[in-house]
Design an enzyme around this catalytic site. Structure first.
Site, PDB file in Angstrom:
ATOM      1  N   SER A 143       0.860  -1.187   0.000  1.00  0.00           N
ATOM      2  CA  SER A 143       0.000   0.000   0.000  1.00  0.00           C
ATOM      3  C   SER A 143       0.894   1.234   0.000  1.00  0.00           C
ATOM      4  O   SER A 143       2.077   1.148   0.368  1.00  0.00           O
ATOM      5  CB  SER A 143      -0.846  -0.003   1.281  1.00  0.00           C
ATOM      6  OG  SER A 143      -1.505   1.233   1.470  1.00  0.00           O
ATOM      7  N   TYR A 156      -2.273  -1.247  10.334  1.00  0.00           N
ATOM      8  CA  TYR A 156      -2.162  -1.313   8.867  1.00  0.00           C
ATOM      9  C   TYR A 156      -0.837  -0.718   8.389  1.00  0.00           C
ATOM     10  O   TYR A 156      -0.132  -1.301   7.570  1.00  0.00           O
ATOM     11  CB  TYR A 156      -3.358  -0.557   8.267  1.00  0.00           C
ATOM     12  CG  TYR A 156      -3.592  -0.791   6.791  1.00  0.00           C
ATOM     13  CD1 TYR A 156      -4.347  -1.885   6.362  1.00  0.00           C
ATOM     14  CD2 TYR A 156      -3.093   0.081   5.829  1.00  0.00           C
ATOM     15  CE1 TYR A 156      -4.592  -2.093   5.012  1.00  0.00           C
ATOM     16  CE2 TYR A 156      -3.329  -0.124   4.487  1.00  0.00           C
ATOM     17  CZ  TYR A 156      -4.089  -1.203   4.076  1.00  0.00           C
ATOM     18  OH  TYR A 156      -4.327  -1.406   2.731  1.00  0.00           O
TER      19      TYR A 156
HETATM   20  P1  NAD Z   1     -11.490  -6.323  -0.424  1.00  0.00           P
HETATM   21  O1  NAD Z   1     -12.139  -6.198   0.903  1.00  0.00           O
HETATM   22  O2  NAD Z   1     -12.265  -6.033  -1.652  1.00  0.00           O
HETATM   23  O3  NAD Z   1     -10.847  -7.788  -0.596  1.00  0.00           O
HETATM   24  C1  NAD Z   1     -10.158  -8.426   0.435  1.00  0.00           C
HETATM   25  C2  NAD Z   1     -10.046  -9.906   0.126  1.00  0.00           C
HETATM   26  O4  NAD Z   1      -9.348 -10.555   1.214  1.00  0.00           O
HETATM   27  C3  NAD Z   1     -11.412 -10.610   0.010  1.00  0.00           C
HETATM   28  O5  NAD Z   1     -11.362 -11.590  -0.997  1.00  0.00           O
HETATM   29  C4  NAD Z   1     -11.563 -11.253   1.388  1.00  0.00           C
HETATM   30  O6  NAD Z   1     -12.442 -12.381   1.380  1.00  0.00           O
HETATM   31  C5  NAD Z   1     -10.122 -11.654   1.654  1.00  0.00           C
HETATM   32  N1  NAD Z   1      -9.867 -11.909   3.080  1.00  0.00           N
HETATM   33  C6  NAD Z   1     -10.105 -11.084   4.135  1.00  0.00           C
HETATM   34  N2  NAD Z   1      -9.770 -11.700   5.282  1.00  0.00           N
HETATM   35  C7  NAD Z   1      -9.297 -12.928   4.936  1.00  0.00           C
HETATM   36  C8  NAD Z   1      -8.801 -14.037   5.674  1.00  0.00           C
HETATM   37  N3  NAD Z   1      -8.709 -14.007   7.021  1.00  0.00           N
HETATM   38  N4  NAD Z   1      -8.406 -15.142   4.997  1.00  0.00           N
HETATM   39  C9  NAD Z   1      -8.496 -15.199   3.646  1.00  0.00           C
HETATM   40  N5  NAD Z   1      -8.968 -14.179   2.898  1.00  0.00           N
HETATM   41  C10 NAD Z   1      -9.363 -13.071   3.541  1.00  0.00           C
HETATM   42  O7  NAD Z   1     -10.202  -5.383  -0.309  1.00  0.00           O
HETATM   43  P2  NAD Z   1      -9.180  -4.810  -1.411  1.00  0.00           P
HETATM   44  O8  NAD Z   1      -9.275  -3.332  -1.348  1.00  0.00           O
HETATM   45  O9  NAD Z   1      -9.299  -5.507  -2.713  1.00  0.00           O
HETATM   46  O10 NAD Z   1      -7.810  -5.201  -0.685  1.00  0.00           O
HETATM   47  C11 NAD Z   1      -6.883  -6.140  -1.190  1.00  0.00           C
HETATM   48  C12 NAD Z   1      -5.474  -5.774  -0.733  1.00  0.00           C
HETATM   49  O11 NAD Z   1      -5.140  -4.490  -1.274  1.00  0.00           O
HETATM   50  C13 NAD Z   1      -5.322  -5.659   0.790  1.00  0.00           C
HETATM   51  O12 NAD Z   1      -4.084  -6.210   1.185  1.00  0.00           O
HETATM   52  C14 NAD Z   1      -5.312  -4.157   1.020  1.00  0.00           C
HETATM   53  O13 NAD Z   1      -4.596  -3.797   2.169  1.00  0.00           O
HETATM   54  C15 NAD Z   1      -4.636  -3.675  -0.254  1.00  0.00           C
HETATM   55  N6  NAD Z   1      -4.871  -2.263  -0.563  1.00  0.00           N
HETATM   56  C16 NAD Z   1      -6.140  -1.800  -0.783  1.00  0.00           C
HETATM   57  C17 NAD Z   1      -6.336  -0.448  -1.047  1.00  0.00           C
HETATM   58  C18 NAD Z   1      -7.702   0.159  -1.299  1.00  0.00           C
HETATM   59  O14 NAD Z   1      -7.824   1.382  -1.278  1.00  0.00           O
HETATM   60  N7  NAD Z   1      -8.727  -0.620  -1.563  1.00  0.00           N
HETATM   61  C19 NAD Z   1      -5.226   0.413  -1.088  1.00  0.00           C
HETATM   62  C20 NAD Z   1      -3.960  -0.100  -0.862  1.00  0.00           C
HETATM   63  C21 NAD Z   1      -3.804  -1.443  -0.601  1.00  0.00           C
END
Ligand code: NAD
Length: 260
Positions: A143, A156
């Site tokens: 991130s 985080y």
């Molecule tokens: P999201 O909530 O859409 O997806 C998260 C995924 O992780 C889902 O498939 C969920 O089922 C899975 N998950 C959650 N807990 C779990 C567990 N205990 N075991 C197995 N699977 C689990 O979120 P996203 O925004 O797509 O996030 C994905 C990654 O991207 C994360 O690591 C997040 O930190 C990172 N990220 C997101 C953003 C943003 O703004 N959305 C920005 C920077 C980084």
């Protein structure tokens, strides 16, 4: 160009992970899906990826904050694809927003288990086979918070900085073997994880969702959220031969946030 490769993407039932799975499948990779969600919807997702891209795909569930589930995921993936995992995308994660004084320790520990320990464990399980084959990709979805901090996100920010460090350490250990390890660092992407934060802010401040979204996006000079495809296409690039020498580094896609 990924035909015959096997990609395991954690947390690929939603958001960025789902986008990455589709994108790598579109380049010919076979896919191991993982994550939580409705069984019927997940089955539909797997079936559509198989059909749309003419690849093999499977779903293996499990709570990756649990050590035994991480091991089981790897074992089941190997029984489906005995040649092993060629591309590991450590993506599963969640956010918790709270001032330090009130931040629950059990939530900190769960976030660490899912977003730092599981990537370490899966990388450990996959890297030997990658080295033996002379090709592999470990891509950690970190991130912008792997490089800068924001208030009320202690766990985080610490974990995302941690995974940037893990990326560097794995990269130098595997340098010269054909295996690369990189961190992809998105700014805000409009996925369920982001939507929840914008909704919470809207509720707290008595403003609309759009205003809540704008409030969060004030840190991104572009004023725009990053699109899921803008992240998944970067993952495809990191899997390409053009990125053979990109290792141990962060690819930051954040609308200018960390340059500010
Ligand atoms: P999201 O909530 O859409 O997806 C998260 C995924 O992780 C889902 O498939 C969920 O089922 C899975 N998950 C959650 N807990 C779990 C567990 N205990 N075991 C197995 N699977 C689990 O979120 P996203 O925004 O797509 O996030 C994905 C990654 O991207 C994360 O690591 C997040 O930190 C990172 N990220 C997101 C953003 C943003 O703004 N959305 C920005 C920077 C980084």
């Amino acid at each position: 160009f990924l035909s015959g490769r096997v990609a395991l993407i954690t947390g690929s039932t939603s958001g960025i992970g789902e986008g990455v799975a589709r994108c790598l499948a579109s380049r010919g990779a076979n896919i191991v899906f993982n994550g939580f969600g409705d069984e019927e919807q997940i089955n539909k997702l797997v079936a559509s990826v198989k059909k749309d891209y003419n690849v093999d795909a499977t779903f293996i569930g499990g709570d990756l904050s649990k050590e035994e589930d991480v091991k089981a995921l790897h074992n089941h993936a190997l029984s489906k694809f005995p040649g092993g995992i060629d591309i590991l995308v450590n993506n599963a994660g969640f956010q918790n927003v709270s001032p330090l004084e009130n931040f629950p320790l059990d939530v900190f520990n769960k976030m660490t288990a899912l977003m730092l320990t599981a990537p370490f464990h899966l990388s450990k399980l996959c890297v030997g086979n990658m080295k033996q084959k002379g090709w592999g990709r470990i891509i950690n979805i970190a991130s912008a918070h792997g490089h800068v901090a924001s208030p009320n996100k202690t766990a985080y920010v610490a974990i995302k900085h941690g995974i940037v460090g893990l990326t560097k350490a794995i990269a130098i250990e595997s340098a010269g073997t054909g295996v690369t390890c990189t961190a992809l660092c998105p700014g805000y992407v409009e996925t369920p994880l982001f939507i929840k934060q914008a909704e919470d802010i809207a509720k707290k401040q008595g403003i609309s969702y759009e205003e809540g979204k704008k409030y969060i996006l004030r840190v991104q000079p572009s004023g725009e959220a990053v699109k899921i495809e803008e992240i998944s296409e970067c993952v495809a690039f990191l899997c390409s031969s053009a990125a053979n020498q990109m290792t141990g580094t962060s690819l930051i896609v954040d609308g200018g946030w960390t340059a500010n």
